[in-house]
Design a protein around this motif. Structure first.
Motif, PDB file in Angstrom:
ATOM      1  N   LEU A  53       0.876  -1.172   0.000  1.00 47.91           N
ATOM      2  CA  LEU A  53       0.000   0.000   0.000  1.00 47.91           C
ATOM      3  C   LEU A  53       0.917   1.227   0.000  1.00 47.91           C
ATOM      4  O   LEU A  53       1.312   1.705   1.056  1.00 47.91           O
ATOM      5  CB  LEU A  53      -0.938   0.010   1.202  1.00 47.91           C
ATOM      6  CG  LEU A  53      -1.898   1.184   1.334  1.00 47.91           C
ATOM      7  CD1 LEU A  53      -2.726   1.382   0.070  1.00 47.91           C
ATOM      8  CD2 LEU A  53      -2.805   1.008   2.527  1.00 47.91           C
ATOM      9  N   GLU A  57      -0.653   6.391  -1.912  1.00 49.64           N
ATOM     10  CA  GLU A  57      -2.049   5.963  -2.061  1.00 49.64           C
ATOM     11  C   GLU A  57      -2.775   5.796  -0.726  1.00 49.64           C
ATOM     12  O   GLU A  57      -3.978   5.541  -0.702  1.00 49.64           O
ATOM     13  CB  GLU A  57      -2.103   4.641  -2.822  1.00 49.64           C
ATOM     14  CG  GLU A  57      -1.577   4.743  -4.238  1.00 49.64           C
ATOM     15  CD  GLU A  57      -1.546   3.391  -4.937  1.00 49.64           C
ATOM     16  OE1 GLU A  57      -2.282   2.466  -4.509  1.00 49.64           O
ATOM     17  OE2 GLU A  57      -0.781   3.264  -5.896  1.00 49.64           O
ATOM     18  N   LEU A  58      -2.068   5.920   0.360  1.00 47.83           N
ATOM     19  CA  LEU A  58      -2.633   5.636   1.672  1.00 47.83           C
ATOM     20  C   LEU A  58      -3.849   6.506   1.998  1.00 47.83           C
ATOM     21  O   LEU A  58      -4.852   5.996   2.499  1.00 47.83           O
ATOM     22  CB  LEU A  58      -1.559   5.796   2.758  1.00 47.83           C
ATOM     23  CG  LEU A  58      -1.981   5.406   4.167  1.00 47.83           C
ATOM     24  CD1 LEU A  58      -2.365   3.936   4.237  1.00 47.83           C
ATOM     25  CD2 LEU A  58      -0.850   5.700   5.140  1.00 47.83           C
ATOM     26  N   ARG A  60      -6.042   7.645   0.140  1.00 46.96           N
ATOM     27  CA  ARG A  60      -7.217   7.225  -0.638  1.00 46.96           C
ATOM     28  C   ARG A  60      -7.707   5.832  -0.265  1.00 46.96           C
ATOM     29  O   ARG A  60      -8.871   5.518  -0.478  1.00 46.96           O
ATOM     30  CB  ARG A  60      -6.900   7.234  -2.134  1.00 46.96           C
ATOM     31  CG  ARG A  60      -6.734   8.599  -2.746  1.00 46.96           C
ATOM     32  CD  ARG A  60      -6.661   8.540  -4.274  1.00 46.96           C
ATOM     33  NE  ARG A  60      -5.730   7.561  -4.805  1.00 46.96           N
ATOM     34  CZ  ARG A  60      -4.434   7.787  -5.051  1.00 46.96           C
ATOM     35  NH1 ARG A  60      -3.927   8.970  -4.809  1.00 46.96           N
ATOM     36  NH2 ARG A  60      -3.667   6.840  -5.550  1.00 46.96           N
ATOM     37  N   ARG A  61      -6.807   4.991   0.259  1.00 49.76           N
ATOM     38  CA  ARG A  61      -7.155   3.580   0.430  1.00 49.76           C
ATOM     39  C   ARG A  61      -7.158   3.077   1.875  1.00 49.76           C
ATOM     40  O   ARG A  61      -7.396   1.899   2.114  1.00 49.76           O
ATOM     41  CB  ARG A  61      -6.190   2.723  -0.399  1.00 49.76           C
ATOM     42  CG  ARG A  61      -6.329   2.977  -1.899  1.00 49.76           C
ATOM     43  CD  ARG A  61      -5.367   2.171  -2.750  1.00 49.76           C
ATOM     44  NE  ARG A  61      -5.230   0.788  -2.327  1.00 49.76           N
ATOM     45  CZ  ARG A  61      -4.168   0.031  -2.599  1.00 49.76           C
ATOM     46  NH1 ARG A  61      -3.175   0.512  -3.297  1.00 49.76           N
ATOM     47  NH2 ARG A  61      -4.101  -1.218  -2.187  1.00 49.76           N
ATOM     48  N   TRP A  62      -6.939   3.950   2.837  1.00 50.28           N
ATOM     49  CA  TRP A  62      -6.807   3.504   4.222  1.00 50.28           C
ATOM     50  C   TRP A  62      -8.054   2.809   4.749  1.00 50.28           C
ATOM     51  O   TRP A  62      -7.967   1.929   5.606  1.00 50.28           O
ATOM     52  CB  TRP A  62      -6.419   4.666   5.141  1.00 50.28           C
ATOM     53  CG  TRP A  62      -7.484   5.709   5.312  1.00 50.28           C
ATOM     54  CD1 TRP A  62      -7.664   6.812   4.540  1.00 50.28           C
ATOM     55  CD2 TRP A  62      -8.507   5.736   6.301  1.00 50.28           C
ATOM     56  NE1 TRP A  62      -8.743   7.528   4.983  1.00 50.28           N
ATOM     57  CE2 TRP A  62      -9.280   6.890   6.067  1.00 50.28           C
ATOM     58  CE3 TRP A  62      -8.854   4.901   7.364  1.00 50.28           C
ATOM     59  CZ2 TRP A  62     -10.367   7.230   6.853  1.00 50.28           C
ATOM     60  CZ3 TRP A  62      -9.946   5.244   8.148  1.00 50.28           C
ATOM     61  CH2 TRP A  62     -10.685   6.402   7.895  1.00 50.28           C
ATOM     62  N   GLU A  63      -9.228   3.170   4.235  1.00 43.41           N
ATOM     63  CA  GLU A  63     -10.467   2.591   4.757  1.00 43.41           C
ATOM     64  C   GLU A  63     -10.608   1.102   4.417  1.00 43.41           C
ATOM     65  O   GLU A  63     -11.434   0.413   5.017  1.00 43.41           O
ATOM     66  CB  GLU A  63     -11.672   3.374   4.261  1.00 43.41           C
ATOM     67  CG  GLU A  63     -11.734   4.761   4.896  1.00 43.41           C
ATOM     68  CD  GLU A  63     -12.898   5.586   4.392  1.00 43.41           C
ATOM     69  OE1 GLU A  63     -13.807   5.854   5.206  1.00 43.41           O
ATOM     70  OE2 GLU A  63     -12.890   5.940   3.197  1.00 43.41           O
ATOM     71  N   SER A  64      -9.795   0.608   3.494  1.00 47.51           N
ATOM     72  CA  SER A  64      -9.847  -0.815   3.148  1.00 47.51           C
ATOM     73  C   SER A  64      -9.080  -1.680   4.149  1.00 47.51           C
ATOM     74  O   SER A  64      -9.158  -2.909   4.092  1.00 47.51           O
ATOM     75  CB  SER A  64      -9.293  -1.039   1.738  1.00 47.51           C
ATOM     76  OG  SER A  64      -7.902  -0.753   1.711  1.00 47.51           O
TER      77      SER A  64
END
Length: 119
Positions: A53, A57-58, A60-64
């Motif tokens: 990760l 990009e963190l 944008r993608r932390w909720e995953s």
């Protein structure tokens, strides 16, 4: 932009730094290790079982990421992963930073997976 200044002044969330051996124990107990290096860096060498990760990009993608297990952030030396860990701590995650990053992991003689990129 101001993250480095907050860190310098001690204003960011406090994130525990753990040794490679401590990280290995947490992984055995069910923690998730995320590698915040770039995809190219991961192709060269990575810690087996890590999830890529990239730091870029963190946000944008932390909720995953799972909130029900500890997360260990890892990069090459521990700097980028410290930023990632502080960000995740501010979102309520139980998070740790691998002190010394991949370099310390390798120096401790722990396993890595080498890529097959032609140089």
């Amino acid at each position: 932009m101001w993250g480095w200044l907050k860190t310098l002044l001690g204003l960011g969330p406090k994130v525990p730094r753990i040794s490679p051996k401590e990280a290995q124990e947490k992984l055995k107990a069910g923690a998730l290790m995320i590698d915040v290096r770039t995809p190219l860096e991961r192709k060269l060498v990575k810690i087996p079982g890590t999830q890529g990760l990239p730091l870029a990009e963190l946000a944008r993608r932390w909720e995953s990421l799972p909130k029900d297990r500890p997360i260990i952030c890892q990069c090459e030396s521990g700097s980028r992963s410290q930023q990632a860990a502080e960000f995740l701590a501010s979102k309520g995650f139980e998070v740790y930073n691998l002190a010394g990053g991949l370099s310390a992991w390798q120096a401790a003689g722990l396993p890595v997976k080498k890529g097959d990129l032609q140089r």
